[in-house]
Motif scaffolding. Structure first.
Motif, mmCIF file in Angstrom:
data_model
loop_
_atom_site.group_PDB
_atom_site.id
_atom_site.type_symbol
_atom_site.label_atom_id
_atom_site.label_comp_id
_atom_site.label_asym_id
_atom_site.label_seq_id
_atom_site.Cartn_x
_atom_site.Cartn_y
_atom_site.Cartn_z
ATOM 1 N N THR A 177 0.844 -1.189 0.000
ATOM 2 C CA THR A 177 0.000 0.000 0.000
ATOM 3 C C THR A 177 0.878 1.237 0.000
ATOM 4 O OG1 THR A 177 -1.727 -1.162 1.233
ATOM 5 C CG2 THR A 177 -1.789 1.244 1.269
ATOM 6 N N ASP A 178 0.599 2.150 -0.916
ATOM 7 C CA ASP A 178 1.307 3.432 -0.986
ATOM 8 C C ASP A 178 0.796 4.301 0.157
ATOM 9 O OD1 ASP A 178 2.031 6.132 -1.613
ATOM 10 O OD2 ASP A 178 2.239 5.582 -3.715
ATOM 11 N N VAL A 179 1.704 4.689 1.044
ATOM 12 C CA VAL A 179 1.329 5.450 2.238
ATOM 13 C C VAL A 179 1.583 6.943 2.063
ATOM 14 C CG1 VAL A 179 1.785 5.758 4.699
ATOM 15 C CG2 VAL A 179 1.684 3.455 3.733
ATOM 16 N N CYS A 180 2.774 7.293 1.536
ATOM 17 C CA CYS A 180 3.129 8.706 1.396
ATOM 18 C C CYS A 180 4.433 8.805 0.616
ATOM 19 C CB CYS A 180 3.296 9.374 2.765
ATOM 20 S SG CYS A 180 4.653 8.706 3.765
ATOM 21 N N GLY A 181 4.823 10.012 0.308
ATOM 22 C CA GLY A 181 6.138 10.236 -0.268
ATOM 23 C C GLY A 181 7.177 10.206 0.832
ATOM 24 N N VAL A 182 8.364 9.687 0.522
ATOM 25 C CA VAL A 182 9.410 9.639 1.544
ATOM 26 C C VAL A 182 9.757 11.050 2.023
ATOM 27 C CG1 VAL A 182 11.434 9.610 0.018
ATOM 28 C CG2 VAL A 182 11.539 8.478 2.226
ATOM 29 N N GLU A 183 9.678 12.026 1.137
ATOM 30 C CA GLU A 183 9.986 13.406 1.514
ATOM 31 C C GLU A 183 8.909 14.016 2.420
ATOM 32 O OE1 GLU A 183 12.878 14.882 1.083
ATOM 33 O OE2 GLU A 183 13.581 13.085 0.060
ATOM 34 N N ASP A 184 7.735 13.364 2.494
ATOM 35 C CA ASP A 184 6.679 13.827 3.405
ATOM 36 C C ASP A 184 6.981 13.475 4.854
ATOM 37 O OD1 ASP A 184 5.184 14.786 1.246
ATOM 38 O OD2 ASP A 184 4.121 12.885 1.011
ATOM 39 N N LEU A 233 6.236 -4.554 19.886
ATOM 40 C CA LEU A 233 5.537 -3.625 19.005
ATOM 41 C C LEU A 233 5.459 -4.265 17.616
ATOM 42 C CD1 LEU A 233 4.385 -0.749 18.514
ATOM 43 C CD2 LEU A 233 6.738 -0.051 17.941
ATOM 44 N N PRO A 234 4.256 -4.561 17.103
ATOM 45 C CA PRO A 234 4.170 -5.147 15.760
ATOM 46 C C PRO A 234 4.790 -4.221 14.713
ATOM 47 C CG PRO A 234 2.100 -5.437 16.914
ATOM 48 C CD PRO A 234 2.934 -4.492 17.743
ATOM 49 N N VAL A 235 5.606 -4.795 13.830
ATOM 50 C CA VAL A 235 6.239 -4.050 12.748
ATOM 51 C C VAL A 235 5.753 -4.600 11.414
ATOM 52 C CG1 VAL A 235 8.271 -3.425 14.107
ATOM 53 C CG2 VAL A 235 8.302 -5.490 12.741
ATOM 54 N N HIS A 236 5.881 -3.787 10.372
ATOM 55 C CA HIS A 236 5.357 -4.144 9.064
ATOM 56 C C HIS A 236 6.429 -3.954 7.998
ATOM 57 C CE1 HIS A 236 1.494 -4.219 11.038
ATOM 58 N NE2 HIS A 236 1.777 -3.029 11.534
ATOM 59 N N PRO A 237 6.451 -4.848 7.002
ATOM 60 C CA PRO A 237 7.392 -4.670 5.895
ATOM 61 C C PRO A 237 7.165 -3.324 5.209
ATOM 62 C CG PRO A 237 6.423 -6.858 5.852
ATOM 63 C CD PRO A 237 5.653 -6.061 6.871
ATOM 64 N N VAL A 238 8.276 -2.683 4.858
ATOM 65 C CA VAL A 238 8.210 -1.358 4.226
ATOM 66 C C VAL A 238 9.291 -1.285 3.153
ATOM 67 C CG1 VAL A 238 9.693 -0.314 5.989
ATOM 68 C CG2 VAL A 238 8.155 1.135 4.694
ATOM 69 N N ARG A 239 9.016 -0.542 2.114
ATOM 70 C CA ARG A 239 10.020 -0.283 1.081
ATOM 71 C C ARG A 239 9.763 1.102 0.510
ATOM 72 N NH1 ARG A 239 8.204 -4.407 -3.770
ATOM 73 N NH2 ARG A 239 6.372 -3.252 -4.443
ATOM 74 N N VAL A 240 10.809 1.663 -0.094
ATOM 75 C CA VAL A 240 10.704 2.935 -0.784
ATOM 76 C C VAL A 240 10.933 2.653 -2.261
ATOM 77 C CG1 VAL A 240 11.684 5.240 -1.064
ATOM 78 C CG2 VAL A 240 11.442 4.249 1.224
ATOM 79 N N GLN A 241 9.991 3.079 -3.076
ATOM 80 C CA GLN A 241 10.070 2.851 -4.514
ATOM 81 C C GLN A 241 9.621 4.118 -5.226
ATOM 82 O OE1 GLN A 241 7.989 -0.660 -5.726
ATOM 83 N NE2 GLN A 241 8.055 -0.132 -7.871
ATOM 84 N N ASP A 242 10.484 4.629 -6.098
ATOM 85 C CA ASP A 242 10.190 5.852 -6.849
ATOM 86 C C ASP A 242 9.779 7.004 -5.928
ATOM 87 O OD1 ASP A 242 10.725 4.522 -9.262
ATOM 88 O OD2 ASP A 242 8.641 3.813 -9.393
#
Length: 132
Positions: free
Chosen positions: A17-24, A103-112
């Motif tokens: 799921t796209d959450v936000c821009g990394v710069e945000d 604390l539950p953690v979730h897989p995350v990645r930064v793409q484009d």
């Protein structure tokens, strides 16, 4: 910042799921997001790593983790609960301050330049993808 995904996330048959821009994301601060009906907290560290955890504090059950204090404890990138000050490893969710909470953690990645998260059932470990 890399465009690769966390290996644990690839083993999960779930949707990114796209959450936000990394710069945000403000450095060393958390932001709350609603993903698939679940409140999560997304963090960007001073060295441009991005992590995602549950927003719910494991001890108090209050939705406050995005307001926790982001830092380091030894080799771990951490967040300290703003209520009871337990400190959690952002990559694994393990409490590094001695309490028996996770604390539950979730897989995350930064793409484009976008932060993508897979919301897991709370058992998956993930995080620490480098942003761009």
């Amino acid at each position: 910042m890399n465009d690769s995904s966390h290996p644990t996330a690839e083993s999960v048959n779930a949707e990114w799921t796209d959450v936000c821009g990394v710069e945000d994301l403000e450095v060393n601060w958390g932001e709350a997001a609603l993903v698939g009906g679940r409140e999560i907290a997304v963090f960007r560290t001073h060295d441009d790593l991005v992590f995602a955890t549950d927003h719910r504090d494991p001890r108090s059950r209050a939705l406050v983790m995005a307001r926790g204090i982001v830092g380091r404890t030894g080799q771990y990138h951490t967040v300290a609960s703003p209520l009871y000050k337990e400190t959690y490893d952002l990559a694994t969710g393990r409490c590094v301050s001695g309490a028996e909470y996770t604390l539950p953690v979730h897989p995350v990645r930064v793409q484009d330049g976008r932060v993508l998260v897979v919301v897991s059932g709370g058992d998956e470990q993930g995080g620490g993808e480098q942003g761009e």
